[in-house]
Design a protein around this motif. Structure first.
Motif, PDB file in Angstrom:
ATOM      1  N   ARG A 126      -0.454   5.471   3.580  1.00 29.61           N
ATOM      2  CA  ARG A 126      -0.598   4.608   2.399  1.00 29.61           C
ATOM      3  C   ARG A 126      -0.845   5.444   1.147  1.00 29.61           C
ATOM      4  N   VAL A 127      -0.412   4.924   0.022  1.00 29.22           N
ATOM      5  CA  VAL A 127      -0.649   5.569  -1.258  1.00 29.22           C
ATOM      6  C   VAL A 127      -2.019   5.177  -1.808  1.00 29.22           C
ATOM      7  N   HIS A 128      -2.392   3.919  -1.652  1.00 25.82           N
ATOM      8  CA  HIS A 128      -3.731   3.472  -2.078  1.00 25.82           C
ATOM      9  C   HIS A 128      -4.351   2.665  -0.951  1.00 25.82           C
ATOM     10  N   THR A 139       0.813  -1.222   0.000  1.00 20.25           N
ATOM     11  CA  THR A 139       0.000   0.000   0.000  1.00 20.25           C
ATOM     12  C   THR A 139       0.840   1.263   0.000  1.00 20.25           C
ATOM     13  N   TRP A 140       2.141   1.108   0.225  1.00 18.37           N
ATOM     14  CA  TRP A 140       3.022   2.273   0.386  1.00 18.37           C
ATOM     15  C   TRP A 140       3.592   2.758  -0.939  1.00 18.37           C
ATOM     16  N   GLY A 141       3.381   2.009  -2.005  1.00 18.31           N
ATOM     17  CA  GLY A 141       3.806   2.410  -3.344  1.00 18.31           C
ATOM     18  C   GLY A 141       2.646   2.292  -4.305  1.00 18.31           C
ATOM     19  N   ALA A 142       2.893   2.599  -5.551  1.00 15.72           N
ATOM     20  CA  ALA A 142       1.834   2.539  -6.562  1.00 15.72           C
ATOM     21  C   ALA A 142       1.349   1.098  -6.729  1.00 15.72           C
TER      22      ALA A 142
END
Length: 418
Positions: free
Chosen positions: A182-184, A144-147
């Motif tokens: 989180r990114v997402h 969740t921490w990257g694309a």
């Protein structure tokens, strides 16, 4: 590399209940523990790494949220055919039993349906599905921490089906109440790109001959404090049904694991939550003109371990059509009779998760009783792990998909005919 995740190991001690003697460990983000899937008075927190000795789960390292779920497929007509996935060694559908399912129930050929207390493939017979849990692009909170990386999820599906020989996948969908770095993280109704990713993943599963998928909401902030779907969950299911309506290779799993409720005091409330959600799905399917998908309702308590209430109170929404009953098994073989063998005498049962403890005996009984079963989990850091941790604490894109000792048990089993 993702930032360090603040984890809280939650130890669920089953010693207070005689018929649940295993110690199951689940590691959860501290936020999710009390918000996403809620804290229960029957849980006790304990810091430190969680073991898997009794078949429990514990996340460590860069991710791991407490819960599970699955996803379905797209494309009219469902999966690419029927029969045994990956050849005779991987199971698929049998030619015995359930004859004339398509004619009797009106299901399109290859569509999953329920006939004679078993999940069947229309026109082929009993569905002999076996496989494992796979996570969406959030990957048990490890990614969740990257694309988001749909290609990585597809790569793992390819390995599980094409290399290991699975013909059944539980695709676990996870979303959170807030980003917290989180990114997402948003759900399918608040993140159109995430919904598109889920649909693409499910469509990819549908390209695998005779391979089926259980689309489940695994971690979701709309669940009740005891892990049941609520009215806030219903719009998510409407969206998923609308997006996957033409897919016969898809089942829907309403939630992950209703918690505590060891003595059955909350059974009626759990049943109502499940029944109401089934009705929402059936109403949406009716409005779309879709044939009804098989829906799994989870055990009413003890982290989805209990199916006894459904034996005497089966789901009635939608006339009770195409309903299966999902149990999660992290217990010794002495519990198997009560947990899934006896319920399967009157109900269509799916083992949505099982761990290492007495796994060979579990798979023997499941195959003898035509019960589809799914191992936990095709991941490197969401124990008990089927994959070796080759990610260096990261998301694991492109890492070697090497089976652990637990993974080899499952892979070796799938190499043998069912």
């Amino acid at each position: 590399m993702p930032p360090q995740v603040n984890l809280l190991d939650l130890r669920y001690t089953r010693g207070v209940v005689k018929n649940l003697r295993s110690l199951r460990t689940a590691a959860v983000l501290s936020l999710v523990a009390c918000a996403g899937v809620a804290c229960s008075s029957d849980e006790s927190s304990a810091p430190g790494s969680g073991g898997t000795g009794s078949g429990g789960r514990a996340a460590s390292g860069g991710g791991g949220a407490g819960g599970q779920a699955a996803s379905g497929g797209t494309g009219a007509g469902g999966g690419a055919g029927t029969g045994a996935s990956g050849g005779a060694a991987t199971g698929g559908s049998s030619s015995d039993g359930g004859a004339g399912d398509s004619a009797a129930g009106g299901a399109p050929a290859g569509w999953l349906t329920v006939q004679n207390k078993r999940i069947t493939v229309a026109g082929k017979g009993v569905f002999r599905g076996r496989g494992a849990n796979i996570h969406d692009t959030r990957s048990c909170n490890a990614c969740t921490w990257g694309a988001p990386d749909v290609a990585e999820v597809k790569r793992r599906i390819d390995a599980l089906v094409d290399d290991w020989g699975a013909n059944f996948i539980r695709l676990n969908l996870e979303s959170y109440a807030s980003a917290d770095g989180r990114v997402h993280w948003k759900g399918v109704n608040d993140d159109a790109a995430y919904l598109a990713d889920v649909v693409e993943i499910v469509k990819h599963i549908g390209t695998k001959p005779d391979t089926y998928v259980l689309v489940s909401l695994w971690v979701d902030p709309t669940f009740s404090g005891l892990g049941w779907p609520t009215t806030a969950t219903h719009p998510l299911w409407k969206t998923l049904v609308k997006s996957l309506a033409g897919s016969g290779h898809v089942m829907f799993g309403l939630c992950n694991e209703p918690e505590s409720n060891f003595n059955g005091a909350e059974d009626a409330n759990a049943w109502k939550a499940m029944n109401d959600t089934v009705q929402v799905i059936r109403d949406e399917e009716t409005s779309l003109g879709s044939y009804p998908h098989v829906i799994t309702v989870q055990g009413t308590g003890a982290w989805a371990r209990r199916l006894d209430y459904y034996v005497t109170h089966p789901i009635t929404a939608g006339g009770g059509t195409n309903i299966a009953y999902e149990v999660h098994v992290y217990d010794p073989a002495s519990e198997f009779q009560n947990m899934f063998v006896d319920p399967a005498k009157t109900l269509p049962v799916v083992i949505g998760e099982f761990g290492e403890q007495d796994a060979t005996q579990l798979m023997d009984l499941a195959t003898q009783n035509d019960i589809p079963h799914l191992a936990w989990t095709f991941h490197m850091r969401c124990p008990p792990n089927l994959l070796v941790e080759n990610s260096g604490g990261g998301c694991g894109q492109g890492m070697k998909l090497e089976p652990t000792a637990w993974g080899n048990v499952i892979k070796s089993r799938f190499a043998k005919p069912w």
